[in-house]
Scaffold this motif. Structure first.
Motif, PDB file in Angstrom:
ATOM      1  N   GLN A   1      39.530  18.247  36.646  1.00  0.00           N
ATOM      2  CA  GLN A   1      40.106  17.711  35.324  1.00  0.00           C
ATOM      3  C   GLN A   1      38.734  17.726  34.649  1.00  0.00           C
ATOM      4  O   GLN A   1      38.140  16.706  34.509  1.00  0.00           O
ATOM      5  CB  GLN A   1      40.743  16.575  35.458  1.00  0.00           C
ATOM      6  CG  GLN A   1      41.983  16.710  36.398  1.00  0.00           C
ATOM      7  CD  GLN A   1      42.864  17.954  36.041  1.00  0.00           C
ATOM      8  OE1 GLN A   1      43.153  18.243  35.159  1.00  0.00           O
ATOM      9  NE2 GLN A   1      43.040  18.878  37.036  1.00  0.00           N
ATOM     10  N   SER A   2      38.524  18.738  33.640  1.00  0.00           N
ATOM     11  CA  SER A   2      37.264  18.881  33.080  1.00  0.00           C
ATOM     12  C   SER A   2      37.461  19.838  31.679  1.00  0.00           C
ATOM     13  O   SER A   2      38.368  20.341  31.710  1.00  0.00           O
ATOM     14  CB  SER A   2      36.039  19.264  33.737  1.00  0.00           C
ATOM     15  OG  SER A   2      35.009  19.891  33.064  1.00  0.00           O
ATOM     16  N   LYS A   3      36.798  19.380  30.817  1.00  0.00           N
ATOM     17  CA  LYS A   3      36.831  20.114  29.392  1.00  0.00           C
ATOM     18  C   LYS A   3      36.439  21.517  29.528  1.00  0.00           C
ATOM     19  O   LYS A   3      37.265  22.245  29.211  1.00  0.00           O
ATOM     20  CB  LYS A   3      35.739  19.343  28.316  1.00  0.00           C
ATOM     21  CG  LYS A   3      36.645  18.294  27.464  1.00  0.00           C
ATOM     22  CD  LYS A   3      35.760  18.034  26.103  1.00  0.00           C
ATOM     23  CE  LYS A   3      36.805  16.982  25.548  1.00  0.00           C
ATOM     24  NZ  LYS A   3      35.719  16.194  24.911  1.00  0.00           N
ATOM     25  N   ASP A   4      35.398  21.901  30.304  1.00  0.00           N
ATOM     26  CA  ASP A   4      34.949  23.116  30.550  1.00  0.00           C
ATOM     27  C   ASP A   4      35.282  23.685  32.032  1.00  0.00           C
ATOM     28  O   ASP A   4      34.319  23.587  32.838  1.00  0.00           O
ATOM     29  CB  ASP A   4      33.628  23.282  30.170  1.00  0.00           C
ATOM     30  CG  ASP A   4      33.054  24.621  30.271  1.00  0.00           C
ATOM     31  OD1 ASP A   4      33.751  25.566  30.855  1.00  0.00           O
ATOM     32  OD2 ASP A   4      32.045  25.116  29.661  1.00  0.00           O
ATOM     33  N   ARG A   5      36.375  24.038  32.490  1.00  0.00           N
ATOM     34  CA  ARG A   5      36.718  24.203  33.676  1.00  0.00           C
ATOM     35  C   ARG A   5      35.812  25.431  34.589  1.00  0.00           C
ATOM     36  O   ARG A   5      35.645  25.157  35.499  1.00  0.00           O
ATOM     37  CB  ARG A   5      38.342  24.685  33.942  1.00  0.00           C
ATOM     38  CG  ARG A   5      39.169  23.345  33.609  1.00  0.00           C
ATOM     39  CD  ARG A   5      40.751  23.499  33.987  1.00  0.00           C
ATOM     40  NE  ARG A   5      41.235  22.180  33.700  1.00  0.00           N
ATOM     41  CZ  ARG A   5      42.508  22.015  34.076  1.00  0.00           C
ATOM     42  NH1 ARG A   5      43.160  22.716  34.732  1.00  0.00           N
ATOM     43  NH2 ARG A   5      43.044  20.630  33.672  1.00  0.00           N
ATOM     44  N   LEU A   6      35.446  26.161  33.748  1.00  0.00           N
ATOM     45  CA  LEU A   6      34.950  27.504  34.431  1.00  0.00           C
ATOM     46  C   LEU A   6      33.550  26.625  34.587  1.00  0.00           C
ATOM     47  O   LEU A   6      33.009  26.913  35.832  1.00  0.00           O
ATOM     48  CB  LEU A   6      34.429  28.373  33.334  1.00  0.00           C
ATOM     49  CG  LEU A   6      33.617  29.686  33.822  1.00  0.00           C
ATOM     50  CD1 LEU A   6      34.554  30.429  35.059  1.00  0.00           C
ATOM     51  CD2 LEU A   6      33.576  30.917  32.756  1.00  0.00           C
ATOM     52  N   GLU A   7      32.756  25.907  33.965  1.00  0.00           N
ATOM     53  CA  GLU A   7      31.523  25.411  34.272  1.00  0.00           C
ATOM     54  C   GLU A   7      31.754  24.393  35.332  1.00  0.00           C
ATOM     55  O   GLU A   7      30.919  24.562  36.386  1.00  0.00           O
ATOM     56  CB  GLU A   7      31.210  24.602  33.169  1.00  0.00           C
ATOM     57  CG  GLU A   7      29.877  25.010  32.144  1.00  0.00           C
ATOM     58  CD  GLU A   7      29.146  26.112  32.941  1.00  0.00           C
ATOM     59  OE1 GLU A   7      28.341  25.464  33.866  1.00  0.00           O
ATOM     60  OE2 GLU A   7      28.907  27.203  32.764  1.00  0.00           O
ATOM     61  N   ARG A   8      32.850  23.641  35.464  1.00  0.00           N
ATOM     62  CA  ARG A   8      33.026  22.706  36.464  1.00  0.00           C
ATOM     63  C   ARG A   8      33.441  23.470  37.895  1.00  0.00           C
ATOM     64  O   ARG A   8      32.618  23.325  39.182  1.00  0.00           O
ATOM     65  CB  ARG A   8      34.285  22.020  36.405  1.00  0.00           C
ATOM     66  CG  ARG A   8      34.730  21.038  37.228  1.00  0.00           C
ATOM     67  CD  ARG A   8      33.776  19.812  37.350  1.00  0.00           C
ATOM     68  NE  ARG A   8      34.155  18.941  38.373  1.00  0.00           N
ATOM     69  CZ  ARG A   8      33.457  18.315  39.287  1.00  0.00           C
ATOM     70  NH1 ARG A   8      32.116  18.596  39.069  1.00  0.00           N
ATOM     71  NH2 ARG A   8      34.150  17.410  40.081  1.00  0.00           N
ATOM     72  N   ILE A   9      33.752  24.775  38.034  1.00  0.00           N
ATOM     73  CA  ILE A   9      34.120  25.447  39.217  1.00  0.00           C
ATOM     74  C   ILE A   9      32.783  26.066  39.600  1.00  0.00           C
ATOM     75  O   ILE A   9      32.469  26.019  40.656  1.00  0.00           O
ATOM     76  CB  ILE A   9      35.360  26.799  38.675  1.00  0.00           C
ATOM     77  CG1 ILE A   9      36.691  26.148  38.308  1.00  0.00           C
ATOM     78  CG2 ILE A   9      35.331  27.548  39.857  1.00  0.00           C
ATOM     79  CD1 ILE A   9      37.655  27.194  37.875  1.00  0.00           C
ATOM     80  N   LYS A  10      32.004  26.629  38.360  1.00  0.00           N
ATOM     81  CA  LYS A  10      30.638  27.162  38.819  1.00  0.00           C
ATOM     82  C   LYS A  10      29.937  25.896  39.547  1.00  0.00           C
ATOM     83  O   LYS A  10      29.134  26.272  40.639  1.00  0.00           O
ATOM     84  CB  LYS A  10      30.020  27.620  37.720  1.00  0.00           C
ATOM     85  CG  LYS A  10      30.664  28.914  37.337  1.00  0.00           C
ATOM     86  CD  LYS A  10      29.712  29.385  35.846  1.00  0.00           C
ATOM     87  CE  LYS A  10      30.159  30.788  35.559  1.00  0.00           C
ATOM     88  NZ  LYS A  10      29.662  30.997  34.314  1.00  0.00           N
ATOM     89  N   GLU A  11      29.869  24.821  38.843  1.00  0.00           N
ATOM     90  CA  GLU A  11      29.138  23.722  39.437  1.00  0.00           C
ATOM     91  C   GLU A  11      29.597  23.592  41.142  1.00  0.00           C
ATOM     92  O   GLU A  11      28.583  23.330  41.820  1.00  0.00           O
ATOM     93  CB  GLU A  11      29.518  22.518  38.513  1.00  0.00           C
ATOM     94  CG  GLU A  11      28.752  21.336  39.016  1.00  0.00           C
ATOM     95  CD  GLU A  11      29.146  19.999  38.162  1.00  0.00           C
ATOM     96  OE1 GLU A  11      28.279  19.072  37.941  1.00  0.00           O
ATOM     97  OE2 GLU A  11      30.157  19.971  37.558  1.00  0.00           O
TER      98      GLU A  11
END
Ligand code: S3P
Length: 175
Positions: free
Chosen positions: A122-132
């Motif tokens: 649950q994050s605004k930038d899901r791609l970034e969150r997945i990468k992280e």
């Protein structure tokens, strides 16, 4: 005791779907750590995170891993964060062959980016969150006995690849 076949890997790599197919193909029962937690606690994973937080969920996950690993001859599908506790992988490997399903961050976003059931995404930038999260967990996923890349492969191809990996190992005789 017959060994378990354990699927680990990030959210959206297809663990549950592939575990179901392996279960049919190999005629072995299938269990799923998330499903077991939801049954035992009579609550959705989403609600457990919201009400009790991640630490409590991880405690439940570890006790579920202990419980399910103790039984042999099963296909065990796990939650993506099962690798976060070093001990879990040790327990799963004691009595199982651990296969990690992999996918790129773009594939993962395509598969589960629209889904709101996964508290950690649950994050605004899901791609970034997945990468992280992928970067944080990469090392831990590499503790699997085998890894299978799932991008651009059909489900049947993935199952076949896993089965031939299992056949190619001497551990096959324990299955
Ligand atoms: C998690 C993955 C989820 C579930 C929980 C936490 C994670 O399982 O266990 O939301 O930390 O990666 P799936 O991998 O089946 O989505």
């Amino acid at each position: 005791m017959k060994k378990n076949i354990v699927l680990i890997g990030f959210m959206g790599t297809g663990k549950t779907t592939i575990a179901k197919m392996l279960s049919k193909f190999l005629n072995m029962p299938m269990v799923d750590t998330d499903e077991q937690i939801e049954l035992d606690f009579d609550m959705s994973i989403k609600d457990i995170f919201a009400k009790y937080g991640e630490k409590t969920f991880r405690d439940m996950e570890t006790s579920t891993v202990e419980k399910l690993s103790a039984v042999g001859g099963q296909i065990i599908s796990t939650g993506g964060g099962v690798v976060l506790r070093d001990g879990n992988i040790g327990i799963l490997k004691e009595n199982g062959i651990v296969v990690c399903l992999k996918a790129s961050s773009d594939t993962i976003l395509n598969r589960i980016g629209h889904n709101n059931d996964r508290p950690l995404l649950q994050s605004k930038d899901r791609l970034e969150r997945i990468k992280e999260l992928l970067a944080q967990r990469e090392q831990a996923y590499s503790r699997a006995d085998f890894s299978v890349i799932t991008d651009d492969k059909s489900k049947n191809e993935i199952v076949k690849e896993i089965v031939s990996l299992l056949e190619s190992t001497t551990a096959r005789s324990d299955l």
